[in-house]
Design a protein around this motif. Structure first.
Motif: not given
Length: 439
Positions: A104-105, A189-190
């Protein structure tokens, strides 16, 4: 200098040591610096030793354990060695080999619980990260270095009570899913490359080295709140890692203040909190190998063992006023009421009447009160390096410690008088001129 001012100076230096010794590696590094300044010479396992009467030496193992000793003017074969033992490790959260998680970040690291940690106090603390890193430089050689971020880089937030209404009645913690520290937020997203982050920290702390690649690491999180005196009259010391760096420090201070007549030794092992079975633990060969090289041959080694004694110093459970029923009625040690002799009929502690009697004699000579701890007969008892050392070497051993609250918490509590008093008794032990047994 008055005893009060001496105690204040002692506690100031103790708090500084506790705050700097954030991992076993950093504890040994801090001890080595003190020994170097006091004129001790470093020894190596893979080199021959040339030891002299009056000489002062130390040997490290795995960067996380250390044996320091002084050969007194009296022959160690005749009078034995006065030894103090402690351990450098404490329960903590260690980073896994492939720890990166992005959920979730939020960038988090997977951790493994080291030792019997109290997990609840780890929530909502300002956490940093420290330990040892293995890398190879641009010359291609394997090297190691210590790092310590020394700033708050992570936290483990609690779940709000609105989402867990029964948290104050019952709370269980899943060590796989509930205690992952949060380090930062990431827009994509990495996840971050953790080893690259470690390489950057290595370069920042050690600009003189060339890091080609981080190969591996032993890193643990710790609370950034420094050790401090607290209480209306400064009665208490609050800190992480009191168990058992407080004992390492008291043993070190006593060793450095010994008068040099007797042969003295301090061993600070690693891995006590996970069973002591390692190259640097009390079940490993470290102490035996050092003593054999000091003695020179098997006959002299046996004579040395027979005439020596070990005081295993590891914190004891003080009687908690809110949970007094957890103690035996007659064996509830109080903070600031003196060091504690730890006794167990089933040999979870190595104390016997002879070793306890000598300690009481030494304490009496220093006008230091002594307490006793015996676990309730209906409760299990912990253990220390004492029985391991006694069983592995044959050395007569005593288990003692400073009474403590919140043992194995991220922040523990001890009396501000007790460590100073223990150091006084240990120094008296190091200087004790008589035989170490009643026989």
């Amino acid at each position: 200098m008055s005893q009060t001012s001496s105690q204040d100076s002692f506690n100031t230096a103790l708090c500084d040591f506790l705050s700097r010794a954030t991992t076993p590696f950093h504890a040994v590094d801090a001890i080595v610096k003190r020994l170097d300044a006091a004129g001790f010479s470093a020894l190596r396992d893979d080199s021959s030793w040339s030891l002299e009467a009056g000489g002062k030496y130390y040997l490290t193992r795995n960067d996380s354990a250390i044996v320091a000793f002084s050969l007194g003017r009296d022959s160690s074969r005749d009078s034995g060695m006065r030894m103090v033992g402690a351990h450098t490790d404490s329960p903590c959260l260690m980073v896994k080999p492939q720890p990166e998680k992005l959920r979730h970040g939020y960038f988090q690291l997977g951790v493994e619980v080291y030792g019997g940690a109290l997990l609840n106090p780890w929530f909502d603390r300002d956490l940093s990260l420290a330990g040892r890193v293995s890398y190879h430089g641009k010359d291609g050689l394997l090297k190691t270095a210590l790092i310590d971020f020394r700033r708050a880089i992570a936290t483990i937030p609690s779940l709000a009570i609105h989402l867990d209404r029964e948290v104050n009645q019952k709370r269980s913690i899943n060590p796989q899913t509930d205690i992952l520290p949060i380090l930062t937020q990431l827009p994509g997203e990495e996840a971050l490359d953790f080893r690259r982050l470690i390489a950057e920290q290595l370069r920042a702390e050690h600009p003189e080295i060339d890091v080609a690649e981080v190969l591996d690491y032993e890193l643990s999180f710790y609370d950034t709140q420094v050790a401090a005196l607290l209480g209306l009259e400064g009665e208490f010391i609050a800190s992480a890692r009191l168990d058992n760096l407080l004992s390492c420090y008291t043993g070190l201070e006593a060793l450095l203040q010994a008068d040099g007549t007797q042969s003295t030794l301090l061993v600070c092992n690693d891995h006590e909190e996970v069973g002591s079975l390692s190259t640097s633990g009390a079940q490993g060969p470290l102490l035996r190998s050092v003593l054999k090289r000091i003695a020179g041959d098997e006959s002299a080694y046996q004579a040395l063992i027979e005439r020596s004694m070990m005081i295993s110093a590891d914190n004891a459970h003080g009687i908690h006023p809110n949970y007094a029923d957890r103690h035996d009625d007659n064996h509830g040690p109080l903070l600031n009421a003196g060091p504690v002799i730890k006794i167990n009929a089933n040999q979870r502690y190595a104390t016997n009447s002879e070793t306890a009697g000598l300690f009481r004699l030494l304490a009496k000579q220093e006008a230091v009160p002594v307490q006793a701890f015996v676990v309730r007969s209906d409760m299990a008892c912990g253990s220390t390096i004492g029985p391991i050392t006694a069983g592995g070497t044959g050395i007569r051993t005593l288990d003692i410690g400073v009474p403590t609250f919140a043992m194995h918490s991220i922040r523990e509590l001890a009396g501000s008088k007790d460590a100073f008093d223990l150091a006084r008794v240990l120094r008296r032990f190091y200087d004790f001129p008589g035989p170490l047994s009643a026989g």
